[in-house]
Design an enzyme around this catalytic site. Structure first.
Site, PDB file in Angstrom:
ATOM      1  CD  GLU B 121     -16.241  -3.621  55.832  1.00  7.21           C
ATOM      2  OE1 GLU B 121     -16.369  -2.511  56.363  1.00  7.21           O
ATOM      3  OE2 GLU B 121     -15.310  -3.878  55.039  1.00  7.21           O
ATOM      4  CG  ASP B 150     -13.337  -2.258  59.617  1.00  2.31           C
ATOM      5  OD1 ASP B 150     -12.303  -2.791  59.221  1.00  2.31           O
ATOM      6  OD2 ASP B 150     -14.211  -1.813  58.833  1.00  2.31           O
TER       7      ASP B 150
END
Lengths: 435, 435
Positions: B121, B150
């Site tokens: 990511e 996240d």
């Protein structure tokens, strides 16, 4: 052009009984102009704004109102248009009349039936494209099949069909139920195909896959991504190989008597076209499991890739691999249907959604690039080097014509990507990821 | 930098108990370099190829296996990443552990639950974007909602949420069921919002609509078109207005003890995050009618259009008209649900499809142009003039910044077109055509 100037025509003399009354010229047709004669044509056009209308009717489905089977036909003509498009209009109106009678007697379709009379097809498919662009989100999610009529009848010999490969079996099923015009009792449209329009290798009727850009199916193929059909009752094309269409196409001679005297005197071909298209619409609207045969696509993809001539044949390997996988996945998908609980609406619906969405999986949202973003179907679409026809894998075909290898490889990669994506849509819902 | 050069720092002096042992310098933090000093930084990187992996698990739905509720979180970190992303990983793994226990005890979700642990990511959302691009046809047709974790926990004061407007009510419902960390017994996440994070005008919790490009939700927003959610248990942001994130964000000091000592000593915020996200997932997976409130979109669109400042305010009229129509259609849609036969799977399914596809209706397949074709959401997307954040109508916002009226009018036309299209998807299946 004055009559005396007939003498400048270089074509063959006409048959004796076609000659006119002038004795000092030979009557000829076609050919080149003799010597270096030229013709001056004066055109007196003026630009005018005209409104045009689409006329849309929907018979709402009783069980799955959000799935549409669409029959469409344009209404405008270059001149009088008794063939193009009125043979189609007459056919479509007869279908709506019959379905209207059925409705009055209690019939309700399982899925919705939509009838579209398009304006301004001859001016660039304007009516259908505007409609599709405006409602693309609705239509893209819901249409099973668009069935186009346009020149429904320009002869009475056999029915010529262009379609998506997945419709092949449903079309054959319908054709077995419809009489062949002007043929002995009991002979069907299917029987006639097997006599005069048969693929000798497969021993099946010839149906051309891929539609092109010549009528209102274009937007349904390229923007909606439904599985579409176009049909014309036509003349003996093997006998008239030089005719790209019927003789008086798009002229002022497209009048009722042309149809009545020469094309379809008893309107039996019109009747068969109405029956064929109507029956096919009902097969598509009434079958709980959508009668789309995806294995036909797998077979056809193999044929298309074998027809591509790249100077480095190995460049096609990734695409061949993807098509082989697609073929295997399609088989597993069909196998799965055998253990389906067909009493369970959820199971029916999710299986049908996979069938419905297969054709959508072949749409590249970006199309053939920023200037051709409406050409989205990666398998069947007009290409830059052939705008009217439909070739398999137009992007690859164009790249081969241009001869630049990086471009060829790039187009093969794009096609491979979408075939792989199509495979993933057909897999089990918890096993769609490539391993 | 040698210690002696502390004297070139221009920031404020640190608190007394932060001072080090050197006596000849004032300890300072931040600020500009004094005089015209400069710092030379040497970087010793080398380019290496590394593989990264997405790890995907699917718990297959029993009734609607082809509808996915997705929870995702990235696994890679800049350094040790105890907060970014491991607070999210811990939370997601706990959710899977609990659901796994439920599964062993016989639980089967109605819709499929998908869990995604993304790679890379931090290197440009590589893992999630590659996955989405590869399976876009599958995901675009089937995902209801993507719930992103996240930085799940960087504080323990309240939960900060970004989402699609349609999820508002489902989020509130979940928040009323989950305890607020380190608060008195019986106080819920919702109660805490009403105390410290309330919209005073609506008297409702503050939930930010639109997600942006800062985490793996980006591809789900812009390419899939699902209705998405992102949540962080965070610190008191009103007290720390100058902090754009937690102090040690993306540093090597993101270690276990940072979380244990300073952020969430008893891991109660982590626990609440797991409960909130897990409960929301179950609300979305188990409700026969999808709990998406489309009226929230209508309300929000009006707010956004009122916030746009065009020098010719009338230019916005077509968009206002389209939003007013959308609002009315949304009301009729909700009204329709009241007369629905909720025992009829077909009715449930078609109504849910309309709910599911609303967010897709806001995707422009061409995105913000040939170079930004992945920015497809016309309402919430990063714009050229603000790449990280999410503004309403990014195309219009950019055009206003550029100040060219034809461009502004053009972008308003595009937005109007998609809002009108969204309205048509919500109408009755035989009455979607504008009159």
């Amino acid at each position: 052009m004055k009559v005396v100037e007939f003498r400048y025509l270089g074509g063959n003399e006409v048959p004796a009984n076609w000659r006119g009354i002038l004795s000092n010229v030979a009557y000829r047709y076609g050919g080149e102009l003799l010597n270096t004669s030229s013709i001056e044509v004066k055109s007196f056009n003026r630009l005018e704004r005209k409104d045009t209308y689409n006329v849309i009717g929907i018979m709402k489905g009783e069980i799955e109102p959000d799935r549409y089977i669409v029959i469409g036909n344009h209404r405008d003509a270059w001149s009088l248009g008794s063939v193009d498009p009125t043979s189609g209009t007459a056919t479509m109106l007869e279908i709506t009349r019959v379905l209207g009678e059925m409705y009055k007697n209690g019939f309700r379709p399982r899925r919705s039936l939509m009838f579209c009379s398009w304006g301004a097809e001859e001016y660039g498919l304007i009516g259908s494209i505007e409609y599709i662009q405006e409602y693309v989100k609705v239509l893209g999610a819901r249409i099973v099949s668009y069935m186009n009529l346009d020149i429904a009848v320009n002869g009475a010999y056999y029915v010529n069909i262009k379609s998506s490969p997945v419709l092949f079996d449903a079309i054959v099923k319908a054709a077995k139920m419809v009489p062949s015009a002007y043929d002995p009792d009991g002979q069907t449209v299917y029987d006639k195909w097997m006599k005069v329009h048969r693929n000798d290798i497969t021993n099946e009727p010839k149906i051309a896959f891929g539609l092109g850009s010549a009528s209102d199916y274009f937007g349904f193929d390229q923007i909606v991504g439904s599985s579409n059909y176009d049909a014309t009752y036509t003349f003996n094309r093997a006998e008239h190989k030089n005719l790209s269409s019927y003789a008086l196409y798009h002229t002022s001679y497209e009048v009722f008597s042309l149809v009545k005297k020469f094309i379809d005197p008893d309107f039996l071909a019109h009747q068969s076209m109405g029956q064929l298209t109507g029956v096919l619409a009902l097969i598509l609207s009434e079958s709980p499991i959508l009668p789309l045969n995806i294995s036909r696509y797998a077979f056809t993809l193999k044929e298309i890739v074998n027809s591509l001539n790249t100077s480095n044949p190995n460049d096609l390997d990734p695409l061949r691999d993807a098509i082989n996988e697609f073929s295997q996945v399609a088989n597993e998908f069909v196998e799965r249907s055998k253990s389906m609980d067909i009493e369970n609406p959820y199971e029916i619906r999710l299986y049908n959604d996979q069938l419905l969405q297969l054709e959508r999986a072949f749409l590249n949202p970006l199309g053939q690039g920023p200037n051709d973003s409406d050409m989205k179907h990666i398998i069947y679409a007009p290409s830059k080097t052939s705008t009217y026809a439909t070739l398999g894998f137009p992007g690859i075909t164009d790249a081969i014509v241009n001869g630049i290898r990086t471009e060829i490889v790039n187009q093969i990669a794009i096609a491979t990507f979408f075939i792989r994506g199509a495979s993933s849509t057909l897999k089990e819902f918890d096993k769609f990821i490539a391993t």
